[in-house]
Design a protein around this motif. Sequence first.
Motif, PDB file in Angstrom:
ATOM      1  N   LEU A 303       3.966  -0.166  -5.386  1.00 58.63           N
ATOM      2  CA  LEU A 303       4.384  -1.559  -5.523  1.00 58.63           C
ATOM      3  C   LEU A 303       3.149  -2.413  -5.743  1.00 58.63           C
ATOM      4  O   LEU A 303       2.196  -2.362  -4.955  1.00 58.63           O
ATOM      5  N   ALA A 304       3.167  -3.195  -6.828  1.00 60.40           N
ATOM      6  CA  ALA A 304       2.057  -4.099  -7.131  1.00 60.40           C
ATOM      7  C   ALA A 304       2.291  -5.434  -6.442  1.00 60.40           C
ATOM      8  O   ALA A 304       3.397  -5.980  -6.474  1.00 60.40           O
ATOM      9  N   VAL A 305       1.215  -5.952  -5.815  1.00 56.78           N
ATOM     10  CA  VAL A 305       1.310  -7.208  -5.063  1.00 56.78           C
ATOM     11  C   VAL A 305       0.120  -8.080  -5.443  1.00 56.78           C
ATOM     12  O   VAL A 305      -1.021  -7.597  -5.514  1.00 56.78           O
ATOM     13  N   ARG A 306       0.407  -9.382  -5.709  1.00 52.77           N
ATOM     14  CA  ARG A 306      -0.667 -10.345  -5.959  1.00 52.77           C
ATOM     15  C   ARG A 306      -0.694 -11.298  -4.775  1.00 52.77           C
ATOM     16  O   ARG A 306       0.296 -11.952  -4.458  1.00 52.77           O
ATOM     17  N   VAL A 307      -1.865 -11.374  -4.136  1.00 53.55           N
ATOM     18  CA  VAL A 307      -2.017 -12.173  -2.921  1.00 53.55           C
ATOM     19  C   VAL A 307      -2.935 -13.352  -3.194  1.00 53.55           C
ATOM     20  O   VAL A 307      -4.013 -13.193  -3.804  1.00 53.55           O
ATOM     21  N   GLY A 308      -2.502 -14.525  -2.755  1.00 52.75           N
ATOM     22  CA  GLY A 308      -3.317 -15.725  -2.888  1.00 52.75           C
ATOM     23  C   GLY A 308      -3.277 -16.558  -1.627  1.00 52.75           C
ATOM     24  O   GLY A 308      -2.384 -16.401  -0.786  1.00 52.75           O
ATOM     25  N   LEU A 309      -4.266 -17.441  -1.457  1.00 52.61           N
ATOM     26  CA  LEU A 309      -4.367 -18.306  -0.282  1.00 52.61           C
ATOM     27  C   LEU A 309      -4.107 -19.737  -0.701  1.00 52.61           C
ATOM     28  O   LEU A 309      -4.725 -20.250  -1.647  1.00 52.61           O
ATOM     29  N   PRO A 348      -8.032 -14.825  -4.995  1.00 49.36           N
ATOM     30  CA  PRO A 348      -6.761 -14.102  -5.162  1.00 49.36           C
ATOM     31  C   PRO A 348      -7.006 -12.688  -5.647  1.00 49.36           C
ATOM     32  O   PRO A 348      -7.969 -12.411  -6.349  1.00 49.36           O
ATOM     33  N   LEU A 349      -6.069 -11.814  -5.292  1.00 49.01           N
ATOM     34  CA  LEU A 349      -6.307 -10.391  -5.536  1.00 49.01           C
ATOM     35  C   LEU A 349      -4.989  -9.706  -5.832  1.00 49.01           C
ATOM     36  O   LEU A 349      -3.944 -10.024  -5.248  1.00 49.01           O
ATOM     37  N   LYS A 350      -5.013  -8.732  -6.733  1.00 50.40           N
ATOM     38  CA  LYS A 350      -3.859  -7.891  -7.004  1.00 50.40           C
ATOM     39  C   LYS A 350      -4.153  -6.512  -6.433  1.00 50.40           C
ATOM     40  O   LYS A 350      -5.179  -5.907  -6.729  1.00 50.40           O
ATOM     41  N   VAL A 351      -3.224  -6.001  -5.583  1.00 47.41           N
ATOM     42  CA  VAL A 351      -3.360  -4.675  -4.996  1.00 47.41           C
ATOM     43  C   VAL A 351      -2.108  -3.870  -5.300  1.00 47.41           C
ATOM     44  O   VAL A 351      -1.031  -4.428  -5.535  1.00 47.41           O
ATOM     45  N   THR A 352      -2.237  -2.581  -5.294  1.00 53.21           N
ATOM     46  CA  THR A 352      -1.106  -1.677  -5.495  1.00 53.21           C
ATOM     47  C   THR A 352      -0.935  -0.842  -4.233  1.00 53.21           C
ATOM     48  O   THR A 352      -1.842  -0.113  -3.825  1.00 53.21           O
ATOM     49  N   LEU A 353       0.215  -0.980  -3.629  1.00 48.96           N
ATOM     50  CA  LEU A 353       0.527  -0.244  -2.410  1.00 48.96           C
ATOM     51  C   LEU A 353       1.293   1.021  -2.771  1.00 48.96           C
ATOM     52  O   LEU A 353       2.203   1.003  -3.601  1.00 48.96           O
ATOM     53  N   GLY A 354       0.938   2.133  -2.126  1.00 47.65           N
ATOM     54  CA  GLY A 354       1.613   3.402  -2.355  1.00 47.65           C
ATOM     55  C   GLY A 354       1.558   4.273  -1.126  1.00 47.65           C
ATOM     56  O   GLY A 354       1.125   3.849  -0.045  1.00 47.65           O
ATOM     57  N   ASP A 355       1.966   5.527  -1.292  1.00 46.48           N
ATOM     58  CA  ASP A 355       1.962   6.441  -0.148  1.00 46.48           C
ATOM     59  C   ASP A 355       0.567   6.706   0.381  1.00 46.48           C
ATOM     60  O   ASP A 355       0.388   7.094   1.545  1.00 46.48           O
ATOM     61  N   ASN A 356      -0.436   6.519  -0.470  1.00 41.38           N
ATOM     62  CA  ASN A 356      -1.810   6.731  -0.015  1.00 41.38           C
ATOM     63  C   ASN A 356      -2.268   5.645   0.955  1.00 41.38           C
ATOM     64  O   ASN A 356      -3.296   5.778   1.605  1.00 41.38           O
ATOM     65  N   ASN A 357      -1.484   4.561   1.056  1.00 39.46           N
ATOM     66  CA  ASN A 357      -1.789   3.499   2.031  1.00 39.46           C
ATOM     67  C   ASN A 357      -1.010   3.657   3.328  1.00 39.46           C
ATOM     68  O   ASN A 357      -1.052   2.763   4.181  1.00 39.46           O
ATOM     69  N   SER A 404       6.531  -6.278 -12.677  1.00 33.45           N
ATOM     70  CA  SER A 404       5.695  -7.449 -12.395  1.00 33.45           C
ATOM     71  C   SER A 404       5.259  -7.432 -10.938  1.00 33.45           C
ATOM     72  O   SER A 404       6.024  -7.036 -10.044  1.00 33.45           O
ATOM     73  N   PRO A 405       4.012  -7.861 -10.650  1.00 34.94           N
ATOM     74  CA  PRO A 405       3.544  -7.905  -9.259  1.00 34.94           C
ATOM     75  C   PRO A 405       4.361  -8.881  -8.418  1.00 34.94           C
ATOM     76  O   PRO A 405       4.830  -9.917  -8.926  1.00 34.94           O
ATOM     77  N   VAL A 406       4.530  -8.555  -7.175  1.00 34.17           N
ATOM     78  CA  VAL A 406       5.203  -9.456  -6.232  1.00 34.17           C
ATOM     79  C   VAL A 406       4.184 -10.472  -5.744  1.00 34.17           C
ATOM     80  O   VAL A 406       3.086 -10.110  -5.303  1.00 34.17           O
ATOM     81  N   GLU A 407       4.549 -11.758  -5.834  1.00 38.47           N
ATOM     82  CA  GLU A 407       3.635 -12.835  -5.451  1.00 38.47           C
ATOM     83  C   GLU A 407       3.771 -13.144  -3.958  1.00 38.47           C
ATOM     84  O   GLU A 407       4.876 -13.340  -3.448  1.00 38.47           O
TER      85      GLU A 407
END
Length: 415
Positions: A303-309, A348-357, A404-407
């Motif tokens: 799952l792709a996630v874009r994180v911002g403050l 801001p950063l885009k990360v990809t979460l998977g089973d390796n996390n 699309s990444p989840v914001e």
Amino acid sequence: MNLLWLGIALLLLPALWLVILPLRRTRPLHDAQQAFETKQRTDAQNVAVYRQRLASLETAHARGELDTARVEEGRLELERSLLEDTQVRRRTPLNPPQAGRLLVPLVMVALVVASLLWYQREGAEGDLALYAVHQEVRNSPDGSLAMLIERLEEQAKRQPDNPKVWMSLFPLYRDSNRGRDAIAALERLIELEGRQPSLLAQLAQIQFFVANRSLTDEVQALVDETLGQDPRQPTVLGMLGIHAFDRARYEEAIDYWRRAIAGFDDPGSAEALREGIAVAQQRLDASSDQVDAHQAAQDGASLAVRVGLAESLRERAAPGDTVFVIARDVAGELPPLAVERVTVSDLPLKVTLGDNNAMTPRARLSQVNEVRLTARVSASDEATPQPGDLVGEAGPVTLGESDSPVEISIDRIVD
């Protein structure tokens, strides 16, 4: 109850007999002492001593050892001594044998009253009544659980401050599926006996089952209070094991039940928990096989996630503060499925979460279809949310629904 008072009366009779015993011995003792004093010849002995000493003076005078003046002076001294001895040895007359008789019945009445008052305060009249109730129902041809409860409820009205009444009632209510009555009886028992861990544990257990095996806020509060006093309380640990088992958290259930077995003195309860552990282990093994098959079918789930403050919170975060990006199952029954750790300076950063996390092999992103996402800024670098942390959330999000990444916007302060 008549037998009780008859027994008390029989016990008082020897005590009253001991009280009047001195009175019965008064007349013989008085007569014996009077006879003894009458027969005494103390005055005659004093006169005999006087005559001997006087004869010695006269003999000394005849020999010329003493003159007449010295002899007269010695005679006067002997006469004075005789008078003084006679006066000192005069005894006061004995009291009559009837003296003090009125005090004896007063002491007897006081003894009886004090005994009855002490028994009413410290005795077990109420417990004897409970015993009589149990015997009556047990020996009655129509004896039944309902009859026993009815008789004990009558006793509860007569002696509401006797903890043994409520101690007898609440398990009967519980076994009769009268959960609310069992709770009320146990709460009354706790009022009388204090908030003991064993009583709090039973109250938590009854409320847990009344609430359809759910950890309500009230049950959770009792669990926390009980474990705060006794972290190894077996009743609470067994109940928590049931709660975990019902929600398919078999590892957690096994852990609770193992700890509970160590605290149980009842072999039957311990054996029941061992059977529960065996069932949980079987289901754990089966679910593990299902997880492996599901993971193989969805290999590479991510799952792709874009994180911002948020701009309004930038002044509250330092560049070196830790940012946790966490994916959890929607029901919240599993440990975090995926965790990524970065710093505020990376946003801001885009990360990809998977089973390796994943934090544990038994809780992975590929096990679920939907997740909730959380991004949290922690100045203390603690994994558990702390007041003052900054947080943002998103979801539920269905895996594989969109490329699309989840914001996620970190826009809230943890209270």
